[in-house]
Design a protein around this motif. Sequence first.
Motif, PDB file in Angstrom:
ATOM      1  N   THR A   7       0.751  -1.331   0.189  1.00  0.00           N
ATOM      2  CA  THR A   7       0.033  -0.012  -0.035  1.00  0.00           C
ATOM      3  C   THR A   7       0.892   1.263   0.017  1.00  0.00           C
ATOM      4  O   THR A   7       2.140   1.133   0.495  1.00  0.00           O
ATOM      5  CB  THR A   7      -1.091   0.082   1.266  1.00  0.00           C
ATOM      6  OG1 THR A   7      -0.170   0.042   2.541  1.00  0.00           O
ATOM      7  CG2 THR A   7      -1.822  -1.276   1.257  1.00  0.00           C
ATOM      8  N   LEU A  86      -3.504   5.298  -1.970  1.00  0.00           N
ATOM      9  CA  LEU A  86      -4.470   6.400  -1.684  1.00  0.00           C
ATOM     10  C   LEU A  86      -4.065   7.777  -2.359  1.00  0.00           C
ATOM     11  O   LEU A  86      -3.038   8.024  -1.954  1.00  0.00           O
ATOM     12  CB  LEU A  86      -4.581   6.527  -0.209  1.00  0.00           C
ATOM     13  CG  LEU A  86      -5.595   7.327   0.442  1.00  0.00           C
ATOM     14  CD1 LEU A  86      -6.102   6.933   1.885  1.00  0.00           C
ATOM     15  CD2 LEU A  86      -5.503   8.886   0.540  1.00  0.00           C
ATOM     16  N   ASN A 155     -12.759  11.550   1.349  1.00  0.00           N
ATOM     17  CA  ASN A 155     -12.399  10.028   1.632  1.00  0.00           C
ATOM     18  C   ASN A 155     -12.984   9.389   2.541  1.00  0.00           C
ATOM     19  O   ASN A 155     -13.534   9.706   3.674  1.00  0.00           O
ATOM     20  CB  ASN A 155     -10.988  10.256   2.088  1.00  0.00           C
ATOM     21  CG  ASN A 155      -9.950  10.774   1.454  1.00  0.00           C
ATOM     22  OD1 ASN A 155     -10.252  11.766   0.501  1.00  0.00           O
ATOM     23  ND2 ASN A 155      -8.717  10.480   1.682  1.00  0.00           N
ATOM     24  N   ASN A 157     -12.269   6.538   4.715  1.00  0.00           N
ATOM     25  CA  ASN A 157     -10.949   5.955   4.746  1.00  0.00           C
ATOM     26  C   ASN A 157     -11.238   4.704   5.639  1.00  0.00           C
ATOM     27  O   ASN A 157     -10.478   3.434   5.584  1.00  0.00           O
ATOM     28  CB  ASN A 157      -9.878   6.694   5.518  1.00  0.00           C
ATOM     29  CG  ASN A 157      -9.299   7.599   4.826  1.00  0.00           C
ATOM     30  OD1 ASN A 157      -9.369   7.653   3.656  1.00  0.00           O
ATOM     31  ND2 ASN A 157      -8.861   8.575   5.176  1.00  0.00           N
ATOM     32  N   SER A 226      -8.349   2.851  -5.699  1.00  0.00           N
ATOM     33  CA  SER A 226      -9.037   3.272  -4.529  1.00  0.00           C
ATOM     34  C   SER A 226     -10.198   4.446  -4.937  1.00  0.00           C
ATOM     35  O   SER A 226     -10.719   4.636  -3.906  1.00  0.00           O
ATOM     36  CB  SER A 226      -8.013   3.741  -3.512  1.00  0.00           C
ATOM     37  OG  SER A 226      -7.497   4.808  -3.962  1.00  0.00           O
ATOM     38  N   VAL A 250     -12.039   9.000  -2.661  1.00  0.00           N
ATOM     39  CA  VAL A 250     -11.161   7.926  -2.191  1.00  0.00           C
ATOM     40  C   VAL A 250     -12.232   6.784  -1.481  1.00  0.00           C
ATOM     41  O   VAL A 250     -12.489   7.243  -0.190  1.00  0.00           O
ATOM     42  CB  VAL A 250      -9.956   8.258  -1.459  1.00  0.00           C
ATOM     43  CG1 VAL A 250      -9.357   7.085  -0.871  1.00  0.00           C
ATOM     44  CG2 VAL A 250      -9.233   9.199  -2.301  1.00  0.00           C
ATOM     45  N   TRP A 252     -11.256   4.218   0.251  1.00  0.00           N
ATOM     46  CA  TRP A 252     -10.022   3.155   0.766  1.00  0.00           C
ATOM     47  C   TRP A 252     -10.588   1.896   1.637  1.00  0.00           C
ATOM     48  O   TRP A 252      -9.991   0.825   1.316  1.00  0.00           O
ATOM     49  CB  TRP A 252      -9.140   4.124   1.599  1.00  0.00           C
ATOM     50  CG  TRP A 252      -7.947   3.530   2.170  1.00  0.00           C
ATOM     51  CD1 TRP A 252      -7.630   2.792   3.405  1.00  0.00           C
ATOM     52  CD2 TRP A 252      -6.902   2.913   1.142  1.00  0.00           C
ATOM     53  NE1 TRP A 252      -6.643   2.198   3.122  1.00  0.00           N
ATOM     54  CE2 TRP A 252      -5.715   2.277   2.014  1.00  0.00           C
ATOM     55  CE3 TRP A 252      -6.602   3.205  -0.303  1.00  0.00           C
ATOM     56  CZ2 TRP A 252      -4.645   1.736   1.312  1.00  0.00           C
ATOM     57  CZ3 TRP A 252      -5.436   2.541  -0.863  1.00  0.00           C
ATOM     58  CH2 TRP A 252      -4.319   1.644   0.023  1.00  0.00           C
ATOM     59  N   HIS A 253     -11.630   2.346   2.443  1.00  0.00           N
ATOM     60  CA  HIS A 253     -12.023   1.147   3.290  1.00  0.00           C
ATOM     61  C   HIS A 253     -12.557  -0.168   2.228  1.00  0.00           C
ATOM     62  O   HIS A 253     -12.212  -1.288   2.589  1.00  0.00           O
ATOM     63  CB  HIS A 253     -13.113   1.514   4.255  1.00  0.00           C
ATOM     64  CG  HIS A 253     -13.638   0.496   5.140  1.00  0.00           C
ATOM     65  ND1 HIS A 253     -12.735   0.019   6.297  1.00  0.00           N
ATOM     66  CD2 HIS A 253     -14.768  -0.236   5.302  1.00  0.00           C
ATOM     67  CE1 HIS A 253     -13.358  -0.829   6.848  1.00  0.00           C
ATOM     68  NE2 HIS A 253     -14.592  -1.071   6.463  1.00  0.00           N
ATOM     69  N   THR A 255     -11.478  -0.499  -0.613  1.00  0.00           N
ATOM     70  CA  THR A 255     -10.294  -1.099  -1.438  1.00  0.00           C
ATOM     71  C   THR A 255      -9.843  -2.224  -0.356  1.00  0.00           C
ATOM     72  O   THR A 255      -9.467  -3.174  -1.123  1.00  0.00           O
ATOM     73  CB  THR A 255      -9.485  -0.058  -2.096  1.00  0.00           C
ATOM     74  OG1 THR A 255     -10.268   1.005  -2.700  1.00  0.00           O
ATOM     75  CG2 THR A 255      -8.411  -0.425  -2.783  1.00  0.00           C
ATOM     76  N   GLU A 269       2.975  -1.514   4.193  1.00  0.00           N
ATOM     77  CA  GLU A 269       2.662   0.116   3.648  1.00  0.00           C
ATOM     78  C   GLU A 269       4.267   0.763   3.442  1.00  0.00           C
ATOM     79  O   GLU A 269       5.077   0.632   4.236  1.00  0.00           O
ATOM     80  CB  GLU A 269       2.076   0.712   4.738  1.00  0.00           C
ATOM     81  CG  GLU A 269       1.908   2.364   4.514  1.00  0.00           C
ATOM     82  CD  GLU A 269       1.454   3.253   5.426  1.00  0.00           C
ATOM     83  OE1 GLU A 269       1.028   4.327   5.774  1.00  0.00           O
ATOM     84  OE2 GLU A 269       0.742   2.752   6.760  1.00  0.00           O
ATOM     85  N   LEU A 276      -1.736   4.273   6.692  1.00  0.00           N
ATOM     86  CA  LEU A 276      -2.798   3.200   6.041  1.00  0.00           C
ATOM     87  C   LEU A 276      -2.859   1.896   6.923  1.00  0.00           C
ATOM     88  O   LEU A 276      -3.795   1.149   6.806  1.00  0.00           O
ATOM     89  CB  LEU A 276      -2.008   2.821   4.983  1.00  0.00           C
ATOM     90  CG  LEU A 276      -2.125   4.072   3.798  1.00  0.00           C
ATOM     91  CD1 LEU A 276      -1.672   3.537   2.665  1.00  0.00           C
ATOM     92  CD2 LEU A 276      -3.579   4.703   3.570  1.00  0.00           C
ATOM     93  N   SER A 280      -6.376  -0.033   8.032  1.00  0.00           N
ATOM     94  CA  SER A 280      -6.598  -1.441   7.794  1.00  0.00           C
ATOM     95  C   SER A 280      -6.624  -2.335   8.929  1.00  0.00           C
ATOM     96  O   SER A 280      -6.869  -3.531   8.707  1.00  0.00           O
ATOM     97  CB  SER A 280      -5.526  -1.826   6.875  1.00  0.00           C
ATOM     98  OG  SER A 280      -4.190  -1.855   7.315  1.00  0.00           O
TER      99      SER A 280
END
Length: 312
Positions: A7, A86, A155, A157, A226, A250, A252-253, A255, A269, A276, A280
């Motif tokens: 990531t 991201l 985002n 996230n 993302s 974005v 992200w969550h 993704t 990362e 990140l 996660s």
Amino acid sequence: MTLILFTFPGQGSQRAGMLHALPDETIVRQTLDEASVALGRNVLELDTDAALASTVAVQVCLLVAGVAGARLIESMSGAPDMVAGLSIGAYPAAVTAGILSLRDAVGLVARRGALMEQAFPHGYGMMAISGLNQRAVERVLAEVHGPDMPVYLANLNAEQQMVIAGRDDALARAGALAIERGARAADRIRVPVPSHCELLDDAAADLTRAFEGVTLKHPRLTYLSSSMARAMFDPDKIGADLAANMAHQVRWHETMRLAWERGARLAVEMPTGNVLTRLSADIFEDSVAVSVSDTRPDSIQALIERARAMAE
């Protein structure tokens, strides 16, 4: 199946000295030299506090740090199975996947940062809101947003970590309302432009034109967008996604959930920071998420080797 995910963080994770803090290894030095040639100046001049006031410097530094970190880990442990980035992190992810050359990515990222900076030189930015879900944040924004108070959900996230973008006074009002509605925190982040919303549509269109002369290749591994929260394989579509991602939300969550569903069980990362990795944590709670900034390369190598052995 146990797969390895790299990531790549976005703007806001930068820090002074971030390029100088990279491991002193041959492949890292080669990456710094390659990026410097592409940029036409020494990239090591870009990571001072003063230089990082520029969006261009921040984004170039994040690109270079991400690619250097990925190349180092790959030289020790082999290529990952998938990548995801991201925001600006999508560019080092694309380089790592073999879609873009680092030379082309440097030029595009410098252009990207300049377009964003020129569009909104002051008076705008982004804010992270923690402790409210998407629907609650959207209700707050509906009360604040207007022609003279633009503010957008930028985002997604984590389930309870959203980022909003817009004008300074709109961000301040939305942040105060979010706290009143039960948010744990509403903090400005180090992004001085309103990323991932329609305010950057024109800049994204300009960057799309810059992609026209760039060679894009099919990814050599799974590339997760993302913005789309899905795997992408067509190089032209990936290029269009990269060009437009500054103006798109974005996800992200979603993704990271997709990465998990596709078999990722070790998320590594790339520099700089561990944002990140922390985001996660809920998805990778039964597996492993680590950052290059916080973990020795040989320890990451051991984790990757163990994950691959378990997959056999």
